[in-house]
Design an enzyme around this catalytic site. Structure first.
Site, PDB file in Angstrom:
ATOM      1  CG  ASP A  33      -2.101   0.939   1.079  1.00 14.27           C
ATOM      2  OD1 ASP A  33      -3.250   0.438   1.094  1.00 14.27           O
ATOM      3  OD2 ASP A  33      -1.891   2.161   0.934  1.00 14.27           O
ATOM      4  CD  GLU A  84      -6.039   8.327  -5.403  1.00 12.05           C
ATOM      5  OE1 GLU A  84      -7.010   8.869  -4.842  1.00 12.05           O
ATOM      6  OE2 GLU A  84      -4.901   8.296  -4.900  1.00 12.05           O
ATOM      7  CB  THR A 125     -16.628  -0.337  -9.114  1.00 11.30           C
ATOM      8  OG1 THR A 125     -17.842   0.371  -8.896  1.00 11.30           O
ATOM      9  CG2 THR A 125     -15.890   0.355 -10.255  1.00 11.30           C
ATOM     10  CG  ASP A 126     -22.045  -1.030  -8.851  1.00  9.21           C
ATOM     11  OD1 ASP A 126     -21.202  -0.139  -8.626  1.00  9.21           O
ATOM     12  OD2 ASP A 126     -23.105  -1.141  -8.186  1.00  9.21           O
ATOM     13  CD  GLU A 127     -19.195   4.182  -8.678  1.00  7.32           C
ATOM     14  OE1 GLU A 127     -18.837   5.217  -9.249  1.00  7.32           O
ATOM     15  OE2 GLU A 127     -19.192   4.045  -7.439  1.00  7.32           O
ATOM     16  CE1 TYR A 153     -13.036   4.156  -8.326  1.00  5.74           C
ATOM     17  CE2 TYR A 153     -15.413   4.248  -8.641  1.00  5.74           C
ATOM     18  CZ  TYR A 153     -14.287   3.597  -8.159  1.00  5.74           C
ATOM     19  OH  TYR A 153     -14.417   2.386  -7.521  1.00  5.74           O
ATOM     20  CE  LYS A 157     -11.763  -0.126  -9.767  1.00  4.04           C
ATOM     21  NZ  LYS A 157     -10.654  -0.709  -8.974  1.00  4.04           N
ATOM     22  CG  ASN A 183     -18.128  -3.101  -0.490  1.00  2.00           C
ATOM     23  OD1 ASN A 183     -17.311  -3.930  -0.130  1.00  2.00           O
ATOM     24  ND2 ASN A 183     -18.797  -3.233  -1.615  1.00  2.00           N
ATOM     25  CG  LEU A 193     -24.121   8.519   1.848  1.00  2.00           C
ATOM     26  CD1 LEU A 193     -24.452   9.992   1.632  1.00  2.00           C
ATOM     27  CD2 LEU A 193     -25.180   7.655   1.179  1.00  2.00           C
ATOM     28  NE  ARG A 217     -24.249   5.677  -6.034  1.00  4.97           N
ATOM     29  CZ  ARG A 217     -24.824   6.423  -6.979  1.00  4.97           C
ATOM     30  NH1 ARG A 217     -26.033   6.124  -7.442  1.00  4.97           N
ATOM     31  NH2 ARG A 217     -24.208   7.485  -7.482  1.00  4.97           N
ATOM     32  CG  HIS A 277     -25.278  12.143  -8.478  1.00  7.32           C
ATOM     33  ND1 HIS A 277     -25.855  12.765  -7.410  1.00  7.32           N
ATOM     34  CD2 HIS A 277     -24.914  10.914  -8.033  1.00  7.32           C
ATOM     35  CE1 HIS A 277     -25.825  11.967  -6.355  1.00  7.32           C
ATOM     36  NE2 HIS A 277     -25.272  10.829  -6.725  1.00  7.32           N
ATOM     37  CE1 TYR A 334       6.961  -1.244   9.586  1.00  5.58           C
ATOM     38  CE2 TYR A 334       5.085   0.253   9.591  1.00  5.58           C
ATOM     39  CZ  TYR A 334       5.604  -1.029   9.595  1.00  5.58           C
ATOM     40  OH  TYR A 334       4.743  -2.091   9.622  1.00  5.58           O
TER      41      TYR A 334
HETATM   42  P1  NAD Z   1      -9.988   3.095  -0.348  1.00  4.34           P
HETATM   43  O1  NAD Z   1      -9.843   4.415  -1.018  1.00  4.34           O
HETATM   44  O2  NAD Z   1     -10.569   3.018   1.022  1.00  4.34           O
HETATM   45  O3  NAD Z   1      -8.566   2.351  -0.291  1.00  4.34           O
HETATM   46  C1  NAD Z   1      -7.665   2.374  -1.358  1.00  4.34           C
HETATM   47  C2  NAD Z   1      -6.301   1.945  -0.826  1.00  4.34           C
HETATM   48  O4  NAD Z   1      -5.387   1.900  -1.953  1.00  4.34           O
HETATM   49  C3  NAD Z   1      -5.692   2.901   0.197  1.00  4.34           C
HETATM   50  O5  NAD Z   1      -5.148   2.180   1.271  1.00  4.34           O
HETATM   51  C4  NAD Z   1      -4.595   3.627  -0.587  1.00  4.34           C
HETATM   52  O6  NAD Z   1      -3.485   4.027   0.230  1.00  4.34           O
HETATM   53  C5  NAD Z   1      -4.192   2.547  -1.573  1.00  4.34           C
HETATM   54  N1  NAD Z   1      -3.562   3.117  -2.783  1.00  4.34           N
HETATM   55  C6  NAD Z   1      -4.030   4.141  -3.545  1.00  4.34           C
HETATM   56  N2  NAD Z   1      -3.171   4.393  -4.537  1.00  4.34           N
HETATM   57  C7  NAD Z   1      -2.168   3.494  -4.438  1.00  4.34           C
HETATM   58  C8  NAD Z   1      -1.001   3.231  -5.191  1.00  4.34           C
HETATM   59  N3  NAD Z   1      -0.683   3.974  -6.259  1.00  4.34           N
HETATM   60  N4  NAD Z   1      -0.193   2.231  -4.802  1.00  4.34           N
HETATM   61  C9  NAD Z   1      -0.482   1.471  -3.704  1.00  4.34           C
HETATM   62  N5  NAD Z   1      -1.561   1.685  -2.952  1.00  4.34           N
HETATM   63  C10 NAD Z   1      -2.409   2.682  -3.318  1.00  4.34           C
HETATM   64  O7  NAD Z   1     -10.853   2.210  -1.367  1.00  4.34           O
HETATM   65  P2  NAD Z   1     -11.910   1.052  -1.083  1.00  4.34           P
HETATM   66  O8  NAD Z   1     -13.246   1.674  -0.911  1.00  4.34           O
HETATM   67  O9  NAD Z   1     -11.386   0.128  -0.074  1.00  4.34           O
HETATM   68  O10 NAD Z   1     -11.913   0.325  -2.494  1.00  4.34           O
HETATM   69  C11 NAD Z   1     -10.988  -0.719  -2.782  1.00  4.34           C
HETATM   70  C12 NAD Z   1     -11.224  -1.212  -4.188  1.00  4.34           C
HETATM   71  O11 NAD Z   1     -12.561  -1.680  -4.327  1.00  4.34           O
HETATM   72  C13 NAD Z   1     -11.035  -0.125  -5.245  1.00  4.34           C
HETATM   73  O12 NAD Z   1     -10.358  -0.704  -6.344  1.00  4.34           O
HETATM   74  C14 NAD Z   1     -12.448   0.273  -5.624  1.00  4.34           C
HETATM   75  O13 NAD Z   1     -12.498   0.692  -6.958  1.00  4.34           O
HETATM   76  C15 NAD Z   1     -13.197  -1.038  -5.423  1.00  4.34           C
HETATM   77  N6  NAD Z   1     -14.612  -0.918  -5.051  1.00  4.34           N
HETATM   78  C16 NAD Z   1     -14.994  -0.144  -3.990  1.00  4.34           C
HETATM   79  C17 NAD Z   1     -16.338  -0.117  -3.630  1.00  4.34           C
HETATM   80  C18 NAD Z   1     -16.807   0.693  -2.435  1.00  4.34           C
HETATM   81  O14 NAD Z   1     -18.006   0.766  -2.189  1.00  4.34           O
HETATM   82  N7  NAD Z   1     -15.925   1.265  -1.631  1.00  4.34           N
HETATM   83  C19 NAD Z   1     -17.287  -0.837  -4.358  1.00  4.34           C
HETATM   84  C20 NAD Z   1     -16.856  -1.621  -5.444  1.00  4.34           C
HETATM   85  C21 NAD Z   1     -15.519  -1.658  -5.774  1.00  4.34           C
HETATM   86  P1  TYD Z   2     -20.176   7.670  -2.318  1.00  2.00           P
HETATM   87  O1  TYD Z   2     -20.089   7.121  -0.927  1.00  2.00           O
HETATM   88  O2  TYD Z   2     -19.222   8.747  -2.724  1.00  2.00           O
HETATM   89  O3  TYD Z   2     -20.117   6.421  -3.312  1.00  2.00           O
HETATM   90  P2  TYD Z   2     -20.368   6.369  -4.935  1.00  2.00           P
HETATM   91  O4  TYD Z   2     -20.439   7.738  -5.466  1.00  2.00           O
HETATM   92  O5  TYD Z   2     -19.153   5.645  -5.410  1.00  2.00           O
HETATM   93  O6  TYD Z   2     -21.640   5.606  -5.112  1.00  2.00           O
HETATM   94  O7  TYD Z   2     -21.631   8.238  -2.527  1.00  2.00           O
HETATM   95  C1  TYD Z   2     -22.789   7.407  -2.409  1.00  2.00           C
HETATM   96  C2  TYD Z   2     -23.978   8.232  -2.805  1.00  2.00           C
HETATM   97  O8  TYD Z   2     -24.174   9.273  -1.846  1.00  2.00           O
HETATM   98  C3  TYD Z   2     -23.829   8.929  -4.139  1.00  2.00           C
HETATM   99  O9  TYD Z   2     -25.084   8.916  -4.827  1.00  2.00           O
HETATM  100  C4  TYD Z   2     -23.451  10.349  -3.790  1.00  2.00           C
HETATM  101  C5  TYD Z   2     -24.143  10.565  -2.451  1.00  2.00           C
HETATM  102  N1  TYD Z   2     -23.467  11.473  -1.510  1.00  2.00           N
HETATM  103  C6  TYD Z   2     -24.183  12.505  -0.897  1.00  2.00           C
HETATM  104  O10 TYD Z   2     -25.395  12.685  -1.127  1.00  2.00           O
HETATM  105  N2  TYD Z   2     -23.528  13.314  -0.025  1.00  2.00           N
HETATM  106  C7  TYD Z   2     -22.201  13.181   0.251  1.00  2.00           C
HETATM  107  O11 TYD Z   2     -21.628  13.983   1.052  1.00  2.00           O
HETATM  108  C8  TYD Z   2     -21.468  12.100  -0.369  1.00  2.00           C
HETATM  109  C9  TYD Z   2     -20.011  11.897  -0.112  1.00  2.00           C
HETATM  110  C10 TYD Z   2     -22.161  11.276  -1.253  1.00  2.00           C
END
Ligand code: NAD
Ligand code: TYD
Length: 338
Positions: A33, A84, A125-127, A153, A157, A183, A193, A217, A277, A334
């Protein structure tokens, strides 16, 4: 098995590290990471005490560093969470999304080829499918739904997914891809959110809902996502994409109102909508259910209460993020800064 997890200091990757260490006493987990703003080593505090766990601070776009780690560790499988991940940040600064999410994926795929890694799994991601209309509840994303992205984003992906499938077709790299819905759960960075609303309500700050809050969502408890990825890595067919979701569609307003009612506080304010959006995401998980027998086990009502409880009992974790002091943890552990 030795599994290399990238992005393990983030939300889902961190949960996946604990899922593996808890479920497989014989397995070793190597985490890579970069510790960007979204990476928090405090998330891995317990894992760092486990002799089966190794942590490397490295950037997945740094080919030399990644090759060095592969050379030393020789993982059996790679699960790439590193990315990211915040749509709003991709709207204000797309460049780093393209670099990490696309070029970082390429570096990992090349390392898998070079070192003959038996499995590469891309956490997508489903996005990548874009969005569905609000007035067609009969429509769902299947693995055949065309890619049709809306934000920098999701475009990054989708690009990475295409690259992963190209490596399978061209070089025979043994890849799989999962495309999951939104998630929620422990260790979720408080700019997304659900954790934003919980921590803001607790801190007496307003809860900013974009537009009218009607966007939908499909929420999945993070442990259910971890179990799906684990099944795909061990039993999924190479070259295949698996959609992951639990038919848990909620409007943003419903989610925020649920949090307000659990906490008994929180003032909702309606703010300017997000550019481009996406209206609605909804996953059809038939393939993973029929092929791999995956089923989510946590209902939204339970999962959201558990999540709120987690934030109530782990105030230090998120207060360190809000204060910025979590950035100093690596240095403390570290000795070198970042
Ligand atoms: P997050 O932003 O919480 O974590 C991302 C991690 O990747 C961080 O620890 C960051 O330090 C690390 N990172 C970023 N750039 C890096 C690089 N260049 N080299 C090494 N490490 C790096 O993200 P998350 O919500 O845990 O999502 C994880 C994965 O799941 C992502 O690929 C995202 O697209 C996918 N995903 C997320 C969701 C969601 O709801 N959060 C849903 C579907 C898929
Ligand atoms: P988010 O958690 O950023 O996930 P994603 O955009 O990847 O689905 O946002 C979830 C939903 O919530 C999205 O429709 C945007 C909305 N949202 C708000 O209404 N207010 C906020 O402050 C944020 C961060 C998101």
């Amino acid at each position: 098995m030795k599994i290399l997890v990238t992005g393990g200091a983030g939300f889902i990757g961190g949960n996946f590290v604990y899922y593996l260490l808890g479920k497989y006493p014989e397995d070793k987990v190597v985490c890579v990471d970069k510790l960007t703003y979204a990476g928090n080593l405090e998330t891995l505090e317990e894992a760092l005490k486990d002799p089966r766990f190794t942590f490397y601070k490295a950037d997945i776009t740094d080919r030399r560093a990644i090759d060095g780690i592969f050379d030393k560790e020789r993982p059996d499988a790679v699960v790439n969470f590193a990315a990211e991940s915040h749509v709003d940040r991709s709207i204000s600064n797309p460049s780093v999304f393209l670099k990490t999410n696309i070029l970082g994926t390429q570096v990992l795929l090349d390392a898998c080829r070079k070192y003959g890694t038996a499995r590469y799994h891309q956490v997508s991601t489903d996005e990548v499918y874009g969005d569905l209309p609000l007035d067609r509840p009969d429509l769902f994303f299947t693995e055949q739904t065309p890619l049709h992205t809306s934000s920098p984003y999701s475009a990054s992906k989708a690009s990475a997914d295409l690259l992963v499938l190209a490596y399978f077709r061209t070089y025979g790299t043994p890849v799989t891809i999962s495309r999951c819905s939104n998630n929620y759960g422990p260790y979720h960075f408080p700019e997304k959110l659900i954790p934003l609303m919980i921590t803001s309500a607790l801190g007496g700050r307003p809860l900013p809902v974009y537009g009218t809050g009607a966007n939908v969502r499909d929420w999945l408890y993070v442990e259910d996502h971890c179990s799906a990825i684990d099944l795909i890595v061990r039993k999924g067919r190479v070259g295949e994409v698996y959609n992951v979701g639990g038919h848990n569609e909620k409007t943003n307003l419903e989610v925020v109102q649920t949090i307000v009612s659990i906490l008994g506080k929180g003032e909702i304010v309606y703010v300017k909508d997000r550019a481009g959006h996406d209206l609605r995401y909804a996953i059809d998980p038939t393939k993973i259910r029929n092929e791999l027998g995956w089923e989510p086990v946590t209902r939204f009502d339970d999962g959201i209460r558990r999540t709120v409880d987690w934030y109530l009992t782990h105030k230090e974790w998120w207060e360190h993020i809000l204060s910025g002091s979590y950035m100093k943890y690596y240095k403390k552990m570290y000795g070198s800064g970042r």
